[in-house]
Design a protein around this motif. Structure first.
Motif, mmCIF file in Angstrom:
data_model
loop_
_atom_site.group_PDB
_atom_site.id
_atom_site.type_symbol
_atom_site.label_atom_id
_atom_site.label_comp_id
_atom_site.label_asym_id
_atom_site.label_seq_id
_atom_site.Cartn_x
_atom_site.Cartn_y
_atom_site.Cartn_z
ATOM 1 N N GLU A 49 -6.243 3.265 79.129
ATOM 2 C CA GLU A 49 -7.592 3.353 78.553
ATOM 3 C C GLU A 49 -8.519 4.142 79.478
ATOM 4 O OE1 GLU A 49 -9.058 -0.531 77.595
ATOM 5 O OE2 GLU A 49 -7.401 -0.947 76.231
ATOM 6 N N ILE A 50 -8.447 3.861 80.765
ATOM 7 C CA ILE A 50 -9.252 4.589 81.741
ATOM 8 C C ILE A 50 -8.897 6.069 81.705
ATOM 9 C CG2 ILE A 50 -9.681 4.920 84.217
ATOM 10 C CD1 ILE A 50 -9.276 1.838 84.489
ATOM 11 N N LEU A 51 -7.602 6.361 81.653
ATOM 12 C CA LEU A 51 -7.145 7.746 81.609
ATOM 13 C C LEU A 51 -7.695 8.454 80.379
ATOM 14 C CD1 LEU A 51 -5.456 10.062 82.728
ATOM 15 C CD2 LEU A 51 -3.478 9.089 81.537
ATOM 16 N N ALA A 52 -7.658 7.823 79.239
ATOM 17 C CA ALA A 52 -8.162 8.429 78.007
ATOM 18 C C ALA A 52 -9.647 8.765 78.130
ATOM 19 C CB ALA A 52 -7.914 7.507 76.816
ATOM 20 N N VAL A 53 -10.423 7.861 78.717
ATOM 21 C CA VAL A 53 -11.858 8.096 78.904
ATOM 22 C C VAL A 53 -12.080 9.279 79.851
ATOM 23 C CG1 VAL A 53 -13.976 7.119 79.889
ATOM 24 C CG2 VAL A 53 -12.533 5.733 78.385
ATOM 25 N N LEU A 54 -11.349 9.296 80.951
ATOM 26 C CA LEU A 54 -11.501 10.384 81.917
ATOM 27 C C LEU A 54 -11.109 11.725 81.311
ATOM 28 C CD1 LEU A 54 -10.127 8.680 85.145
ATOM 29 C CD2 LEU A 54 -12.504 9.232 84.628
ATOM 30 N N LEU A 55 -10.027 11.758 80.551
ATOM 31 C CA LEU A 55 -9.601 13.004 79.929
ATOM 32 C C LEU A 55 -10.630 13.504 78.923
ATOM 33 C CD1 LEU A 55 -5.791 12.298 79.458
ATOM 34 C CD2 LEU A 55 -6.841 13.933 81.052
ATOM 35 N N LYS A 56 -11.216 12.591 78.182
ATOM 36 C CA LYS A 56 -12.254 12.972 77.220
ATOM 37 C C LYS A 56 -13.477 13.513 77.955
ATOM 38 C CE LYS A 56 -14.774 11.389 73.214
ATOM 39 N NZ LYS A 56 -14.991 10.325 72.249
ATOM 40 N N GLU A 57 -13.856 12.844 79.027
ATOM 41 C CA GLU A 57 -14.996 13.296 79.831
ATOM 42 C C GLU A 57 -14.727 14.677 80.406
ATOM 43 O OE1 GLU A 57 -17.486 11.802 83.761
ATOM 44 O OE2 GLU A 57 -16.272 10.357 82.666
ATOM 45 N N ARG A 58 -13.506 14.893 80.894
ATOM 46 C CA ARG A 58 -13.150 16.192 81.463
ATOM 47 C C ARG A 58 -13.204 17.274 80.390
ATOM 48 N NH1 ARG A 58 -10.355 20.279 82.645
ATOM 49 N NH2 ARG A 58 -9.840 20.884 84.769
ATOM 50 N N GLU A 59 -12.683 16.976 79.227
ATOM 51 C CA GLU A 59 -12.688 17.941 78.125
ATOM 52 C C GLU A 59 -14.125 18.344 77.769
ATOM 53 O OE1 GLU A 59 -11.745 17.820 73.394
ATOM 54 O OE2 GLU A 59 -10.262 16.879 74.725
ATOM 55 N N THR A 60 -15.010 17.378 77.747
ATOM 56 C CA THR A 60 -16.416 17.650 77.441
ATOM 57 C C THR A 60 -17.046 18.549 78.509
ATOM 58 O OG1 THR A 60 -16.631 15.533 76.291
ATOM 59 C CG2 THR A 60 -18.666 16.573 77.032
#
Length: 63
Positions: A49-60
């Protein structure tokens, strides 16, 4: 803080979380017993879950 510095920090956090998932997966393979397996699965799910949030933040930020 610049976007590139933020991206570098995010990349470092992403790498750390991925390493946590790898370590937890290895530990889960060594565990025996339902309680241990449940704990390992919970920890892995939390890290995913943490990884998914970080990846989304990075993509943004990378846009």
């Amino acid at each position: 803080m610049t976007d590139s510095a933020t991206l570098i920090e995010l990349d470092e956090r992403i790498a750390a979380v991925r390493e946590n998932i790898r370590t937890l997966t290895e530990q889960a393979a060594a565990y025996s017993g339902a309680a241990d397996e449940d704990l390992a699965a919970t920890r892995i799910a939390e890290q995913e879950e943490i990884l998914a949030v970080l990846l989304k933040e990075r993509e943004t930020l990378a846009r």
